[in-house]
Design a protein around this motif. Structure first.
Motif, PDB file in Angstrom:
ATOM      1  N   VAL A   1     -48.244  34.085  23.420  1.00 37.59           N
ATOM      2  CA  VAL A   1     -48.977  36.081  24.439  1.00 37.59           C
ATOM      3  C   VAL A   1     -48.338  36.751  24.299  1.00 37.59           C
ATOM      4  CG1 VAL A   1     -50.555  37.290  26.067  1.00 37.59           C
ATOM      5  CG2 VAL A   1     -51.148  34.584  25.182  1.00 37.59           C
ATOM      6  N   VAL A   2     -47.395  36.705  25.403  1.00 36.67           N
ATOM      7  CA  VAL A   2     -45.755  37.367  25.167  1.00 36.67           C
ATOM      8  C   VAL A   2     -45.252  37.738  24.252  1.00 36.67           C
ATOM      9  CG1 VAL A   2     -43.906  37.806  26.917  1.00 36.67           C
ATOM     10  CG2 VAL A   2     -45.842  37.193  27.843  1.00 36.67           C
ATOM     11  N   GLY A   3     -44.732  37.202  23.020  1.00 36.34           N
ATOM     12  CA  GLY A   3     -44.445  37.221  22.370  1.00 36.34           C
ATOM     13  C   GLY A   3     -45.654  38.629  21.314  1.00 36.34           C
ATOM     14  N   GLU A   4     -46.650  37.876  21.057  1.00 33.98           N
ATOM     15  CA  GLU A   4     -47.114  38.429  20.414  1.00 33.98           C
ATOM     16  C   GLU A   4     -47.255  40.829  20.861  1.00 33.98           C
ATOM     17  OE1 GLU A   4     -50.468  36.160  19.933  1.00 33.98           O
ATOM     18  OE2 GLU A   4     -50.054  34.557  18.403  1.00 33.98           O
ATOM     19  N   GLN A   5     -47.856  40.683  22.206  1.00 33.88           N
ATOM     20  CA  GLN A   5     -48.223  41.724  22.563  1.00 33.88           C
ATOM     21  C   GLN A   5     -47.226  41.891  23.256  1.00 33.88           C
ATOM     22  OE1 GLN A   5     -51.900  41.110  25.329  1.00 33.88           O
ATOM     23  NE2 GLN A   5     -52.716  39.738  24.197  1.00 33.88           N
ATOM     24  N   MET A   6     -45.875  42.161  23.803  1.00 38.79           N
ATOM     25  CA  MET A   6     -44.768  42.021  24.796  1.00 38.79           C
ATOM     26  C   MET A   6     -43.491  41.621  23.912  1.00 38.79           C
ATOM     27  SD  MET A   6     -46.662  42.121  28.506  1.00 38.79           S
ATOM     28  CE  MET A   6     -45.142  43.420  28.857  1.00 38.79           C
ATOM     29  N   PRO A   7     -43.462  42.233  22.736  1.00 41.25           N
ATOM     30  CA  PRO A   7     -41.755  42.413  22.121  1.00 41.25           C
ATOM     31  C   PRO A   7     -40.775  42.336  22.836  1.00 41.25           C
ATOM     32  CG  PRO A   7     -43.486  43.797  20.702  1.00 41.25           C
ATOM     33  CD  PRO A   7     -44.418  42.771  21.784  1.00 41.25           C
ATOM     34  N   GLU A   8     -40.781  43.057  23.530  1.00 40.59           N
ATOM     35  CA  GLU A   8     -39.717  43.313  24.152  1.00 40.59           C
ATOM     36  C   GLU A   8     -39.911  43.150  25.432  1.00 40.59           C
ATOM     37  OE1 GLU A   8     -43.359  45.809  25.745  1.00 40.59           O
ATOM     38  OE2 GLU A   8     -42.574  45.261  23.788  1.00 40.59           O
ATOM     39  N   VAL A   9     -39.973  41.857  25.821  1.00 42.21           N
ATOM     40  CA  VAL A   9     -39.842  41.090  26.866  1.00 42.21           C
ATOM     41  C   VAL A   9     -39.288  39.823  26.293  1.00 42.21           C
ATOM     42  CG1 VAL A   9     -40.831  39.573  28.995  1.00 42.21           C
ATOM     43  CG2 VAL A   9     -41.926  41.949  28.488  1.00 42.21           C
ATOM     44  N   THR A  10     -39.918  39.360  25.113  1.00 32.55           N
ATOM     45  CA  THR A  10     -39.321  38.176  24.287  1.00 32.55           C
ATOM     46  C   THR A  10     -37.669  39.266  23.882  1.00 32.55           C
ATOM     47  OG1 THR A  10     -41.369  37.946  24.032  1.00 32.55           O
ATOM     48  CG2 THR A  10     -39.145  37.038  22.592  1.00 32.55           C
ATOM     49  N   ALA A  11     -37.471  40.459  23.093  1.00 30.29           N
ATOM     50  CA  ALA A  11     -35.727  40.844  23.493  1.00 30.29           C
ATOM     51  C   ALA A  11     -34.771  40.636  24.131  1.00 30.29           C
ATOM     52  CB  ALA A  11     -36.397  41.596  22.535  1.00 30.29           C
ATOM     53  N   LEU A  12     -35.280  40.820  25.265  1.00 30.45           N
ATOM     54  CA  LEU A  12     -35.093  40.969  26.788  1.00 30.45           C
ATOM     55  C   LEU A  12     -34.533  39.487  27.550  1.00 30.45           C
ATOM     56  CD1 LEU A  12     -33.576  42.365  29.521  1.00 30.45           C
ATOM     57  CD2 LEU A  12     -35.910  41.999  30.462  1.00 30.45           C
ATOM     58  N   VAL A  13     -35.850  38.344  26.926  1.00 34.44           N
ATOM     59  CA  VAL A  13     -35.236  37.407  27.571  1.00 34.44           C
ATOM     60  C   VAL A  13     -34.322  36.647  26.751  1.00 34.44           C
ATOM     61  CG1 VAL A  13     -36.119  34.793  27.791  1.00 34.44           C
ATOM     62  CG2 VAL A  13     -37.423  37.145  29.280  1.00 34.44           C
ATOM     63  N   ASP A  14     -34.475  36.705  24.881  1.00 34.46           N
ATOM     64  CA  ASP A  14     -33.684  36.106  24.388  1.00 34.46           C
ATOM     65  C   ASP A  14     -32.288  36.742  24.453  1.00 34.46           C
ATOM     66  OD1 ASP A  14     -35.618  34.931  23.404  1.00 34.46           O
ATOM     67  OD2 ASP A  14     -36.386  36.111  21.322  1.00 34.46           O
ATOM     68  N   GLY A  15     -32.204  38.453  24.734  1.00 34.19           N
ATOM     69  CA  GLY A  15     -30.498  38.286  25.079  1.00 34.19           C
ATOM     70  C   GLY A  15     -30.151  37.640  26.022  1.00 34.19           C
ATOM     71  N   VAL A  16     -30.980  37.767  27.141  1.00 33.09           N
ATOM     72  CA  VAL A  16     -30.086  37.260  28.681  1.00 33.09           C
ATOM     73  C   VAL A  16     -29.394  35.881  28.239  1.00 33.09           C
ATOM     74  CG1 VAL A  16     -30.546  36.521  30.797  1.00 33.09           C
ATOM     75  CG2 VAL A  16     -31.594  38.958  30.067  1.00 33.09           C
ATOM     76  N   TRP A  17     -30.038  34.821  27.744  1.00 29.20           N
ATOM     77  CA  TRP A  17     -30.435  34.133  27.561  1.00 29.20           C
ATOM     78  C   TRP A  17     -28.866  33.514  26.474  1.00 29.20           C
ATOM     79  CZ3 TRP A  17     -30.976  29.573  30.082  1.00 29.20           C
ATOM     80  CH2 TRP A  17     -32.332  29.056  30.975  1.00 29.20           C
ATOM     81  N   SER A  18     -28.815  34.652  25.333  1.00 24.68           N
ATOM     82  CA  SER A  18     -27.955  34.464  25.064  1.00 24.68           C
ATOM     83  C   SER A  18     -26.681  34.792  25.207  1.00 24.68           C
ATOM     84  CB  SER A  18     -27.971  35.827  23.424  1.00 24.68           C
ATOM     85  OG  SER A  18     -27.780  36.581  23.981  1.00 24.68           O
ATOM     86  N   GLU A  19     -26.453  35.421  26.608  1.00 16.86           N
ATOM     87  CA  GLU A  19     -25.404  35.607  27.334  1.00 16.86           C
ATOM     88  C   GLU A  19     -25.450  34.215  28.043  1.00 16.86           C
ATOM     89  OE1 GLU A  19     -25.289  39.555  29.288  1.00 16.86           O
ATOM     90  OE2 GLU A  19     -25.631  40.440  27.360  1.00 16.86           O
ATOM     91  N   LEU A  20     -25.964  33.992  28.402  1.00 15.08           N
ATOM     92  CA  LEU A  20     -26.072  33.231  29.678  1.00 15.08           C
ATOM     93  C   LEU A  20     -25.866  31.559  28.909  1.00 15.08           C
ATOM     94  CD1 LEU A  20     -29.230  33.317  32.539  1.00 15.08           C
ATOM     95  CD2 LEU A  20     -26.636  34.207  32.795  1.00 15.08           C
ATOM     96  N   GLY A  21     -26.107  31.743  27.733  1.00 14.08           N
ATOM     97  CA  GLY A  21     -26.836  29.859  26.808  1.00 14.08           C
ATOM     98  C   GLY A  21     -24.450  29.464  27.256  1.00 14.08           C
ATOM     99  N   PRO A  22     -23.675  30.847  27.028  1.00 13.92           N
ATOM    100  CA  PRO A  22     -22.317  29.988  26.702  1.00 13.92           C
ATOM    101  C   PRO A  22     -21.288  29.434  28.527  1.00 13.92           C
ATOM    102  CG  PRO A  22     -22.755  31.488  25.316  1.00 13.92           C
ATOM    103  CD  PRO A  22     -23.737  31.354  26.180  1.00 13.92           C
ATOM    104  N   LEU A  23     -22.234  30.383  29.049  1.00 12.05           N
ATOM    105  CA  LEU A  23     -21.440  30.129  30.708  1.00 12.05           C
ATOM    106  C   LEU A  23     -22.293  28.881  30.851  1.00 12.05           C
ATOM    107  CD1 LEU A  23     -22.343  33.792  31.844  1.00 12.05           C
ATOM    108  CD2 LEU A  23     -20.031  32.444  31.238  1.00 12.05           C
ATOM    109  N   LEU A  24     -23.255  28.280  31.233  1.00  8.63           N
ATOM    110  CA  LEU A  24     -24.137  27.788  31.389  1.00  8.63           C
ATOM    111  C   LEU A  24     -23.266  25.946  31.194  1.00  8.63           C
ATOM    112  CD1 LEU A  24     -28.137  29.008  32.027  1.00  8.63           C
ATOM    113  CD2 LEU A  24     -26.431  28.980  33.886  1.00  8.63           C
ATOM    114  N   ALA A  25     -23.652  25.748  30.013  1.00  9.02           N
ATOM    115  CA  ALA A  25     -22.980  24.950  28.948  1.00  9.02           C
ATOM    116  C   ALA A  25     -21.700  24.374  30.089  1.00  9.02           C
ATOM    117  CB  ALA A  25     -22.656  25.570  27.439  1.00  9.02           C
ATOM    118  N   GLY A  26     -21.414  25.055  30.194  1.00  5.73           N
ATOM    119  CA  GLY A  26     -19.432  25.229  31.396  1.00  5.73           C
ATOM    120  C   GLY A  26     -19.885  24.331  33.224  1.00  5.73           C
TER     121      GLY A  26
END
Length: 273
Positions: free
Chosen positions: A46-71
């Motif tokens: 529902v969030v992805g369909e009705q609020m794409p800006e929230v999905t984009a924000l979450v994906d952007g945050v995860w793209s930055e946190l992913g490499p940090l969390l892996a270490g």
């Protein structure tokens, strides 16, 4: 066993941040989402369909946190027995628990040293109804708990958490009073029933004015109406005599019924104040 899932309408309103959703519905939905992967997936869709800006924000945050969390090495899981205290009590209650044991010890010392504390009136039944009530107040005191706002805003911060903290208080208070009553020869029924009745009364009144305020108010009334006259007159009040036990039993039952009927009131943040 079939599982009842949240409705599409409720999930949609929750995803949009609709402020018109009742507090108890929000609490129930968030508690359900913790254990239901199906509804979490539906909410994500529902969030992805009705609020794409929230999905984009979450994906952007995860793209930055992913490499940090892996270490970062994973935190070792806490043992089950180590997690238990944090779900039933708050660190702010620890000093109060020590104070409770100290006050109980003082009452025993006074009773044993003088045969009775005040001309035939034992201190143990006088303080017994107040001790757990003050513990409940301490467990919800905003100034004593640094995590107060965070704890009381969680999905499980309803009646279940209130009862857990109350039970943790009674687990400490009742055994200490049992030992004190045995040492001073005080009949258990004379203080145990008032103790439980006062505790349920604090919870019942707490659904209206807040648990801490209710506990402090009841303790003040008890001190003014029962303790002060008993000490001044050196006479055991009727409330602590065998004839008063049916009244305490009725108050205990009435308080339990009120708590059960108004259980939704404890899901509101203000109920803990």
């Amino acid at each position: 066993m079939s599982v009842e899932h949240a409705s599409e309408r409720l999930i949609g309103r929750y995803a949009r941040g609709d402020t018109g959703v009742a507090a108890d519905e929000v609490w129930a939905l968030e508690a359900h989402l913790e254990s239901c992967a199906v509804c979490r997936d539906r909410l994500s869709t529902v969030v992805g369909e009705q609020m794409p800006e929230v999905t984009a924000l979450v994906d952007g945050v995860w793209s930055e946190l992913g490499p940090l969390l892996a270490g970062i090495p994973p935190t070792p899981p806490r043992r089950r027995w180590a997690r238990w205290p944090s779900t039933w009590a708050t660190p702010a209650m620890v000093p109060w628990m020590g104070m409770t044991l100290f006050v109980t010890l003082l009452a025993v010392v006074f009773d044993l040293s003088a045969g009775s504390s005040f001309g035939g009136v034992s201190l143990v039944p006088l303080i017994a109804p107040v001790l757990p009530v003050l513990g409940v107040a301490a467990s919800w005191a905003r100034g004593l708990d640094p995590l107060y706002e965070l704890t009381t805003a969680t999905p499980r911060a309803g009646l279940r958490l209130v009862l857990r903290r109350t039970a943790s208080v009674l687990v400490v208070v009742v055994p200490a009073l049992l030992v004190a009553g045995w040492m001073t020869g005080t009949t258990v029924a004379l203080w145990l029933l008032p103790c439980l009745a006062f505790t349920t009364a604090a919870l019942a009144l707490g659904g209206l004015v807040g648990v801490t305020r209710a506990a402090i108010a009841l303790a003040a009334v008890w001190a003014a109406v029962i303790v002060a006259p008993a000490v001044a007159l050196s006479r055991t009040p009727f409330a602590l005599q065998p004839g008063g036990l049916p009244v305490w039993g009725a108050l205990f039952a009435a308080g339990a019924v009120v708590v059960a009927v108004r259980k939704g009131a404890y899901a509101v943040l203000g109920a803990a104040r």
